[in-house]
Structures are given as C-alpha cells and as structure tokens.
Write a protein that holds these residues in place. Structure first.
Motif, PDB file in Angstrom:
ATOM      1  N   ALA A  48       0.827  -1.207   0.000  1.00  0.00           N
ATOM      2  CA  ALA A  48       0.000   0.000   0.000  1.00  0.00           C
ATOM      3  C   ALA A  48       0.863   1.259   0.000  1.00  0.00           C
ATOM      4  O   ALA A  48       0.557   2.233  -0.700  1.00  0.00           O
ATOM      5  CB  ALA A  48      -0.927   0.000   1.208  1.00  0.00           C
ATOM      6  N   SER A  49       1.943   1.244   0.766  1.00  0.00           N
ATOM      7  CA  SER A  49       2.838   2.398   0.818  1.00  0.00           C
ATOM      8  C   SER A  49       3.426   2.698  -0.553  1.00  0.00           C
ATOM      9  O   SER A  49       3.550   3.865  -0.961  1.00  0.00           O
ATOM     10  CB  SER A  49       3.963   2.152   1.828  1.00  0.00           C
ATOM     11  N   GLY A  50       3.778   1.642  -1.278  1.00  0.00           N
ATOM     12  CA  GLY A  50       4.306   1.821  -2.626  1.00  0.00           C
ATOM     13  C   GLY A  50       3.274   2.424  -3.563  1.00  0.00           C
ATOM     14  O   GLY A  50       3.583   3.330  -4.355  1.00  0.00           O
ATOM     15  N   HIS A  51       2.055   1.924  -3.480  1.00  0.00           N
ATOM     16  CA  HIS A  51       0.979   2.461  -4.315  1.00  0.00           C
ATOM     17  C   HIS A  51       0.697   3.923  -3.973  1.00  0.00           C
ATOM     18  O   HIS A  51       0.508   4.762  -4.872  1.00  0.00           O
ATOM     19  CB  HIS A  51      -0.302   1.646  -4.120  1.00  0.00           C
ATOM     20  N   LEU A  52       0.660   4.258  -2.690  1.00  0.00           N
ATOM     21  CA  LEU A  52       0.365   5.622  -2.267  1.00  0.00           C
ATOM     22  C   LEU A  52       1.463   6.587  -2.699  1.00  0.00           C
ATOM     23  O   LEU A  52       1.181   7.743  -3.043  1.00  0.00           O
ATOM     24  CB  LEU A  52       0.175   5.671  -0.752  1.00  0.00           C
ATOM     25  N   LYS A  54       3.179   6.351  -5.428  1.00  0.00           N
ATOM     26  CA  LYS A  54       2.942   6.603  -6.854  1.00  0.00           C
ATOM     27  C   LYS A  54       1.769   7.562  -7.053  1.00  0.00           C
ATOM     28  O   LYS A  54       1.830   8.461  -7.898  1.00  0.00           O
ATOM     29  CB  LYS A  54       2.673   5.287  -7.576  1.00  0.00           C
ATOM     30  N   LEU A  55       0.710   7.376  -6.277  1.00  0.00           N
ATOM     31  CA  LEU A  55      -0.451   8.268  -6.383  1.00  0.00           C
ATOM     32  C   LEU A  55      -0.099   9.688  -5.962  1.00  0.00           C
ATOM     33  O   LEU A  55      -0.573  10.659  -6.554  1.00  0.00           O
ATOM     34  CB  LEU A  55      -1.608   7.725  -5.537  1.00  0.00           C
ATOM     35  N   PHE A  56       0.742   9.807  -4.945  1.00  0.00           N
ATOM     36  CA  PHE A  56       1.176  11.124  -4.475  1.00  0.00           C
ATOM     37  C   PHE A  56       2.042  11.801  -5.533  1.00  0.00           C
ATOM     38  O   PHE A  56       1.834  12.975  -5.862  1.00  0.00           O
ATOM     39  CB  PHE A  56       1.950  10.994  -3.166  1.00  0.00           C
ATOM     40  N   GLY A  58       2.011  11.275  -8.614  1.00  0.00           N
ATOM     41  CA  GLY A  58       1.184  11.556  -9.784  1.00  0.00           C
ATOM     42  C   GLY A  58       0.175  12.661  -9.561  1.00  0.00           C
ATOM     43  O   GLY A  58      -0.580  13.013 -10.480  1.00  0.00           O
ATOM     44  N   GLY A  59       0.134  13.224  -8.362  1.00  0.00           N
ATOM     45  CA  GLY A  59      -0.748  14.339  -8.079  1.00  0.00           C
ATOM     46  C   GLY A  59      -2.200  13.961  -7.854  1.00  0.00           C
ATOM     47  O   GLY A  59      -3.087  14.814  -7.911  1.00  0.00           O
ATOM     48  N   LEU A  60      -2.454  12.681  -7.541  1.00  0.00           N
ATOM     49  CA  LEU A  60      -3.839  12.238  -7.342  1.00  0.00           C
ATOM     50  C   LEU A  60      -4.246  12.239  -5.878  1.00  0.00           C
ATOM     51  O   LEU A  60      -5.438  12.306  -5.573  1.00  0.00           O
ATOM     52  CB  LEU A  60      -4.040  10.840  -7.933  1.00  0.00           C
ATOM     53  N   VAL A  61      -3.285  12.141  -4.974  1.00  0.00           N
ATOM     54  CA  VAL A  61      -3.592  12.210  -3.542  1.00  0.00           C
ATOM     55  C   VAL A  61      -2.675  13.216  -2.869  1.00  0.00           C
ATOM     56  O   VAL A  61      -1.604  13.557  -3.383  1.00  0.00           O
ATOM     57  CB  VAL A  61      -3.461  10.830  -2.835  1.00  0.00           C
ATOM     58  N   GLN A  62      -3.106  13.687  -1.725  1.00  0.00           N
ATOM     59  CA  GLN A  62      -2.289  14.541  -0.873  1.00  0.00           C
ATOM     60  C   GLN A  62      -2.159  13.861   0.482  1.00  0.00           C
ATOM     61  O   GLN A  62      -2.946  12.970   0.813  1.00  0.00           O
ATOM     62  CB  GLN A  62      -2.928  15.918  -0.720  1.00  0.00           C
ATOM     63  N   SER A  63      -1.184  14.265   1.242  1.00  0.00           N
ATOM     64  CA  SER A  63      -0.990  13.638   2.558  1.00  0.00           C
ATOM     65  C   SER A  63      -0.708  14.708   3.603  1.00  0.00           C
ATOM     66  O   SER A  63      -0.249  15.805   3.290  1.00  0.00           O
ATOM     67  CB  SER A  63       0.168  12.640   2.515  1.00  0.00           C
ATOM     68  N   ARG A  64      -1.017  14.367   4.845  1.00  0.00           N
ATOM     69  CA  ARG A  64      -0.663  15.242   5.952  1.00  0.00           C
ATOM     70  C   ARG A  64      -0.419  14.370   7.185  1.00  0.00           C
ATOM     71  O   ARG A  64      -1.028  13.312   7.331  1.00  0.00           O
ATOM     72  CB  ARG A  64      -1.751  16.273   6.226  1.00  0.00           C
ATOM     73  N   LYS A  65       0.454  14.835   8.041  1.00  0.00           N
ATOM     74  CA  LYS A  65       0.792  14.073   9.236  1.00  0.00           C
ATOM     75  C   LYS A  65       0.136  14.717  10.440  1.00  0.00           C
ATOM     76  O   LYS A  65       0.153  15.941  10.605  1.00  0.00           O
ATOM     77  CB  LYS A  65       2.308  14.017   9.428  1.00  0.00           C
ATOM     78  N   GLN A  66      -0.473  13.893  11.267  1.00  0.00           N
ATOM     79  CA  GLN A  66      -1.093  14.367  12.498  1.00  0.00           C
ATOM     80  C   GLN A  66      -0.739  13.383  13.601  1.00  0.00           C
ATOM     81  O   GLN A  66      -1.142  12.219  13.563  1.00  0.00           O
ATOM     82  CB  GLN A  66      -2.606  14.463  12.334  1.00  0.00           C
ATOM     83  N   GLY A  67       0.047  13.856  14.547  1.00  0.00           N
ATOM     84  CA  GLY A  67       0.519  12.951  15.591  1.00  0.00           C
ATOM     85  C   GLY A  67       1.432  11.884  15.000  1.00  0.00           C
ATOM     86  O   GLY A  67       2.347  12.187  14.223  1.00  0.00           O
ATOM     87  N   ARG A  68       1.151  10.643  15.335  1.00  0.00           N
ATOM     88  CA  ARG A  68       1.969   9.539  14.825  1.00  0.00           C
ATOM     89  C   ARG A  68       1.491   9.030  13.480  1.00  0.00           C
ATOM     90  O   ARG A  68       2.145   8.187  12.873  1.00  0.00           O
ATOM     91  CB  ARG A  68       1.960   8.376  15.829  1.00  0.00           C
TER      92      ARG A  68
END
Length: 226
Positions: A48-52, A54-56, A58-68
């Motif tokens: 899943a980390s590998g897929h995410l 690639k999606l990131f 490719g500009g299809l998903v965004q991510s943010r960190k909250q806590g852990r």
C-alpha cells in the motif's frame, strides 16, 4: 508523437485495481491512513505504501501528518469527478443496470464533497429547469435568479468567489449517467444541508442519510420538475 496531456500516465495510475480501490475509498471525502487504505485495497501495508507513493507523485492524492499517523486524501475535486465518470464508463452497456447495487448508494451518496446519486441528479436538474442555472458545455453557469436562490438557501457566494476552486462543475453521475453538481457550490450546498441537520454521512460507506424532515426539505428546495 503528438503533444498534449499525458493521459496514459494518469490512466495507468488509476487503472491498477489496488490503487483504484484506494482512490474509491477516498471518495467519501475522509482522510485515511495507509493501513486503512491497505485494508480497502486488500494488500499488505508495504504494498500500500508503494501504491500511495505513486499516487502522491502523480498528483492524485495529498498527505498530511497528524501525531503519529499520516493521512491521505484525494488531491482535489477534479480527481473525484474523473473517478465518478470512469465508474460510469466501466459500468458496461447502457442497457445494463449501472452503478452500485446498494439502493441507499444509488439514491444519494457523497462524491468526495458533493451530492451524487438520484438526489444529486434531481438537484442539478431542478436548478436547470427552473432557470437558476444554465448547463453550458464548459461548466454550469449560475444565473441572476440562481444567485438569489442560493443566497436565500444560506450559501455565501461572495466567499465562494474568492476561492481558487471553480464555482460550478458538472460531474457525470456513476449510477444515473446524468449530471450532478460539483465545484465549490456543490460542496457548499452539501455542507449547508449537513449544518441544517438534513443529512449526515454513513461511516461505513459513501451513502448519505437524510432525516425524514431533511428529505422533505430537500424536495421543497429542489422539487422534481418533469
């Protein structure tokens, strides 16, 4: 080779079954962790980390960190519009029954941040047929009478006009094969319905749950016309 957008790159990102399942899960509008998305896709956390990644990229998903935890969401509404359209295309011939089998999802669901399903299509059609909106080929256009109606509904159009997102977008509904309203206005209308207690989101699916009073208020605001 002809110049233009690299459709094949984006199509390849979406076309992988595991990544498609992850993106579909994010169409609820919720941010999910890699672990949650791994479960949705039926793959290991490492895969899943590998897929995410690639999606990131490719500009299809965004991510943010909250806590852990690190959370993922769709990058923007255009991704949801594209996914909803692809679901319709993947549904097979028009003579078949398209869309989800679940009656609740067919009736009304969230498409990232706006109303979809039968009630979403009814809302858009009602706005068009009453002259509140014009279905322009490029994007729906809110008319002067439509601006008055939306203001009376409780949506601040001046605030929306200051946002970078388009005010109105058309989105091909997966199950209905007709248009429903996306864009910042579609999002604001759904938000207003939630704030007014008409509807709440189902934690387990993309279905939206209208109260009896909310369903009645919806029919008054966006009556079926024709």
């Amino acid at each position: 080779m002809k110049e233009g957008p690299d459709i094949s790159r984006v199509a390849a990102l979406i076309g992988d079954p595991a990544r498609a399942n992850m993106l579909t899960a994010l169409m609820t509008g919720k941010a999910l962790t890699a672990t949650e998305l791994a479960a949705e896709a039926g793959v290991t956390a490492q895969t899943a980390s590998g897929h995410l990644a690639k999606l990131f990229d490719g500009g299809l998903v965004q991510s943010r960190k909250q806590g852990r935890h690190k959370y993922f969401a769709l990058a923007h509404g255009d991704v949801a519009v594209a996914l909803e359209g692809l679901m319709g295309l993947a549904g097979g011939e028009l003579r078949t029954r398209t869309g989800p089998k679940d009656a609740a999802l067919r009736q009304v669901r969230v498409c990232y941040n706006h109303l979809a399903g039968q009630m979403g299509v009814q809302m858009f059609s009602s706005l068009i047929l009453r002259g509140y909106m014009r279905d322009d080929p490029d994007a729906p256009i809110l008319t002067a009478s439509g601006q008055e109606f939306i203001a009376q509904f409780g949506v601040d159009l001046d605030a929306l006009s200051q946002q970078r997102a388009p005010l109105c977008r058309s989105c091909l509904d997966w199950s209905e094969r007709r248009t429903h309203l996306a864009g910042s206005l579609g999002r604001a209308i759904l938000t207003k319905m939630e704030q007014s207690g008409w509807v709440k989101r189902d934690d387990k699916s993309r279905a939206l749950l209208f109260s009896q009073a909310g369903a009645s208020a919806f029919q008054v605001a966006f009556p079926e016309t024709g």
